[in-house]
Every structure is written in C-alpha cells, then in structure tokens.
Design an enzyme around this catalytic site. Structure first.
Site, PDB file in Angstrom:
ATOM      1  N   PRO A  19      -1.297  -1.691 -18.860  1.00 25.14           N
ATOM      2  CA  PRO A  19      -0.389  -2.591 -17.954  1.00 25.14           C
ATOM      3  C   PRO A  19       0.508  -2.296 -16.959  1.00 25.14           C
ATOM      4  O   PRO A  19       1.093  -1.161 -17.278  1.00 25.14           O
ATOM      5  CB  PRO A  19       0.421  -3.582 -19.371  1.00 25.14           C
ATOM      6  CG  PRO A  19       0.632  -2.702 -20.151  1.00 25.14           C
ATOM      7  CD  PRO A  19      -0.441  -1.578 -20.642  1.00 25.14           C
ATOM      8  N   CYS A  25       7.852  -5.307  13.531  1.00 24.92           N
ATOM      9  CA  CYS A  25       7.095  -5.801  14.666  1.00 24.92           C
ATOM     10  C   CYS A  25       5.751  -6.360  14.399  1.00 24.92           C
ATOM     11  O   CYS A  25       4.607  -5.567  14.827  1.00 24.92           O
ATOM     12  CB  CYS A  25       7.258  -4.822  15.688  1.00 24.92           C
ATOM     13  SG  CYS A  25       8.861  -4.456  16.087  1.00 24.92           S
TER      14      CYS A  25
HETATM   15  C1  LIG Z   1      -4.023  -1.154 -11.143  1.00 27.86           C
HETATM   16  C2  LIG Z   1      -4.650  -0.484 -12.421  1.00 27.86           C
HETATM   17  C3  LIG Z   1      -3.903  -1.047 -13.888  1.00 27.86           C
HETATM   18  C4  LIG Z   1      -2.789  -1.987 -13.884  1.00 27.86           C
HETATM   19  O1  LIG Z   1      -2.887  -3.174 -13.245  1.00 27.86           O
HETATM   20  P1  LIG Z   1      -1.719  -4.202 -13.239  1.00 27.86           P
HETATM   21  O2  LIG Z   1      -2.528  -5.418 -12.586  1.00 27.86           O
HETATM   22  O3  LIG Z   1      -0.499  -3.733 -12.533  1.00 27.86           O
HETATM   23  O4  LIG Z   1      -1.538  -4.477 -14.784  1.00 27.86           O
HETATM   24  C5  LIG Z   1      -4.550  -0.351 -15.106  1.00 27.86           C
HETATM   25  N1  LIG Z   1      -5.585   0.453 -15.065  1.00 27.86           N
HETATM   26  C6  LIG Z   1      -6.273   0.832 -13.824  1.00 27.86           C
HETATM   27  C7  LIG Z   1      -7.349   1.630 -13.751  1.00 27.86           C
HETATM   28  C8  LIG Z   1      -5.708   0.338 -12.547  1.00 27.86           C
HETATM   29  O5  LIG Z   1      -6.366   0.749 -11.525  1.00 27.86           O
END
Ligand SMILES: *Cc1c(COP(=O)(O)O)cnc(C)c1O
Length: 433
Positions: free
Chosen positions: A293, A363
């Site tokens: 997360p 801008c």
């Molecule tokens: C971005 C990402 C996450 C986290 O996504 P959230 O929407 O911020 O929870 C987890 N794993 C991978 C591989 C990601 O690219």
C-alpha cells in the site's frame, strides 16, 4: 463540523482548523506556505490497521509501503519505527532509505526499466528482494550477480490480465501494460524457467499490482486467484515452491465526499481470505502474503496549506480564487482530473457563501486545484487547506516556473516537526553552470 475530516483534523477552541493538536494558522505562520502537513498518528493508525488483519488471522505476511507515494527520510524512519518494509522504484529511493538508516533487507525493488547502475546499487545496498519485470532485467541482474558472486532473492512481476476499475493511467494489471510478464502468452512461464536455471537468482514468489485508487475488491480477488493458479501450475510443471504471493497496492482513498472507498483494511481482509481459500483448495503450502500500500497509508494524513492572494470574478461565469501554490506542489488535478476539498483555516465551520474555482499560480490554464468549491467568505492573506494531499503530492512536486518546493512538517500530540526544509532560490540555481 462542516467538512469531512480524517484522523486528528478538527476545529480547535479558537475556531481554527487544527491537525495533530496544532493550529494550522500557527503552522502557516511558523513554516510559511505552501506547506505540506502530515498527521503522523493517522499514518501509524493506517499501518497498524493493515498489520492487524494479518495478526488476527495469524498469517505469514510482509507489508511493503510503496515509497513512491511519499519518499523522504522522515517517512522511512517512521516505517522503521512501525516495523514495516518499503518498496522502492529508483536509485533515488534506495539512497533516501539508506540515508534514513532504513533496514535495507526490508526493501523490495520494483520498476520496468531498472538501470544497470540502479541494480548494482540495490545489490550493494542489500535490498531484500528484486521484483523482476522483464527479460532484459533478468539478464542484467544475472550478469551483475555473477560478477559480484552474490545471490539475490527475486519475485516475478506478472500481469494477470485484470482490468481494475480505475482511471486509465492508474491501470497496470491488464495484458496491454508496460509492467511485468504476461501470463496468458506464456512469458511468465518462460521467465520463471530462466530464473530456475540461474545459480544466482533465488526464486521466492510472484508479484502483481493491478492498479491504483481502486474501490472494489473484485479486481484484487481475481488477481489473487491468478497468482495462486500460477503458483499451483509452477508447483506441477517445475516442482517449484512459491514462498511469497505479493498482491501489490492500489487500495482506494476518499479524496472528496463523492468517493466511497472501503476501509483500507477491508480490501486486505478480502484479498487474504481469497488467497487462503484458494491455497487450501489447491493444497499448496501456506504462502507469505505481501501487500504494497502507498496511497492508503499516507494520502489522508496529508493536508496542504496555502495563502489566498488575488481573485478574478467574471460576472455570470466564474470566480477564480488564487493561492500561492498549484501544479508545482499538487499536479494530480492537472494530470488525472483529481478532485479535492478545501476549507478556510480560520473559519472551517462557516457556511459557504460562494462557489469558487481554486487556481494555482503557475503559467498554465490547466493549473486549477479545485473546480467549484463551496467556500466561506475569504480575504487575501487567509489560509486555505486542501485535504488528502499526502500521497503523490510532495512526491510529484516540481520547480515549474522556478518556484521552490514547499516544506514538509510532521505533527503529532500537539507538536510540529520540520522534516523537509523549504527550497531556497539558491537551491534552484545550485546545479546551473
Ligand atoms: C504504485 C504502486 C503501488 C502502490 O499503489 P498505491 O495506489 O499508492 O497504493 C504498489 N505496488 C506497485 C508495484 C506500484 O507501482
């Protein structure tokens, strides 16, 4: 209270907006604006909530905070305090974690085009797991490991062919994605065969991340099924034990009253239950379940403070209210049409008297923070707060128009602590020759 609030955000006895027991007007006065303010207690609450799901069920697990949502030294120190891991996606994030004294064995490294220099850095830093994304990377990492005579535990990132219900730019689990090995065409099987044949790559598990800001559990459950199926196939075909199933992140948060995400833990409860059900049905050994997360740990904990400046009233058309920040500190509205809510910090409970469009100072005509925000009466110099800016705000901040990036403050138990200094004009030219 007229506004939707999270964590410790409330109206204090002076009638001002307060976070972590600290008056936002005092924060604006002390640190200047724009200012990112993080409610540390809420970050801890989110982390502990995720942990509890696994602890209650007595499962093997690992929580890997997706650093890219907000990657600064203070955040890695907080993760260390709370005892969870971190996912990194660049040399810069690896460096920041190292500088913060983060236990690097608790990190994993994701990304679709990790450079040789970044992979070498990861190996030298003792990153816990590399999440392999493509065939080029398998060869590159293999060469580095052979040269350095070390072994590296790896996961394979796969695309399970799930279209999660979210913004197009936020979808990553469908077949037509730049990330990971496709399962359907057999790429994933070919990749795992290469890993098995390697002396130095130690196969530990499979990874999938289906997207971001997802409000339903069905996409996650389908991805979980796909991972368990793959683990079962590989157990049969290659006599291979899959120790780790990493289901990624993407759990949705509430930016405005219209968003109706589930409680962060609910996503994880559903995923975990689905995995355990499928694993038992297929008589596989109990895996370690990993989640990544990002947004759901930091988004709601972040609030941005701005000072209100000029305004433009176009009769019968629109009222523009200008603030001292914008797309340099929050590019999400311009990038994703993301929506936010705002209140006036010195009178957050006053009834709205008008509907305004909050414009940034950059801008670009697209530099709008909020369209059609009902707001109390304001004067130049008033402080405005936009909520739920803790993820992908500071992380995506930039110096467009040569505006220095804002400072970041942590608040907790009535205390504020500067964790990232405001950039100076000297900082802006320090790399210029
Ligand atoms: C971005 C990402 C996450 C986290 O996504 P959230 O929407 O911020 O929870 C987890 N794993 C991978 C591989 C990601 O690219």
């Amino acid at each position: 209270m007229s506004y939707y609030h999270y964590g410790t955000i409330q109206t204090n006895s002076a009638g001002h907006l307060a976070i972590g027991g600290v008056d936002t007007l005092a924060l604006a006065e002390k640190y200047g604006t724009p200012l990112y303010v993080y409610d540390v207690a809420l970050i801890r609450e989110r982390i502990r909530g995720f942990k509890k799901v696994f602890e209650d069920r007595k499962l093997k697990y690992h929580i890997s905070y997706a650093s890219k949502a907000f990657s600064v030294k203070a955040m890695y120190r907080l993760l260390k305090e709370e005892g969870i891991g971190a996912d990194v996606v660049s040399g810069g994030e690896i460096y920041t974690a190292q500088q913060a004294g983060f236990p690097m064995a608790q990190t994993s490294f994701n990304g679709n085009n990790k450079s040789r220099a970044e992979l070498e850095m990861a190996v030298e830093a003792g990153v816990g797991h590399i999440i392999l994304d493509n065939f080029h990377e398998i060869e590159l990492l293999e060469a580095i490991l052979t040269e350095k005579q070390v072994k590296m535990p790896v996961l394979l990132r796969v695309t399970p062919g799930i279209s999660a219900h979210t913004h197009e730019y936020d979808m990553t689990g469908q077949i037509d994605s730049k990330f990971g090995f496709d399962i359907k065409s057999g790429q994933a099987d070919q990749a795992v065969a290469q890993v098995i044949a390697s002396e130095n790559l130690i196969y530990e598990g499979i990874h999938a991340h289906v997207g971001s800001q997802i409000f339903e559990t069905v996409g996650f459950e389908k991805a979980a099924d796909a991972l368990v199926n793959l683990a079962a196939n590989w157990a049969q075909t290659f006599d291979l034990t899959t120790k780790i199933l990493n289901v990624g992140g993407g759990f949705g948060v509430r930016y405005t009253a219209e968003d109706e995400p589930l409680a962060p833990q609910t996503y994880v409860e559903n995923i975990v239950d689905e995995i355990m059900k499928q694993v038992q049905a297929k008589a596989l050994p109990e895996p370690e379940i990993w989640i990544e997360p990002g947004r759901s740990i930091v988004a709601e904990a972040g609030t941005t403070l701005y000072t209100i400046g000029s305004r433009k009233d176009i009769p019968d058309v629109r009222h523009y209210l200008d603030v001292d920040g914008g797309m340099g500190d929050n590019i999400r509205p311009a990038l994703y049409q993301s929506e936010y809510d705002a209140v006036v910090c010195n009178r957050p409970d006053d009834a709205p008297v008008e509907t305004v469009t909050i414009a940034g100072k950059y801008c670009e005509s697209g530099d709008m923070l909020i369209h059609d925000q009902p707001l109390a009466a304001t004067q130049p110099g008033d402080i405005l707060a936009t909520f739920v800016t803790g993820a992908y705000g500071y992380a995506m901040a930039n110096n467009y128009n040569r505006n220095p990036r804002p400072a970041v403050v942590f608040v907790e138990n009535g205390q504020s602590q500067l964790v990232v200094r405001r950039e100076t004009y000297q900082n802006l030219t320090q790399l210029d020759i």
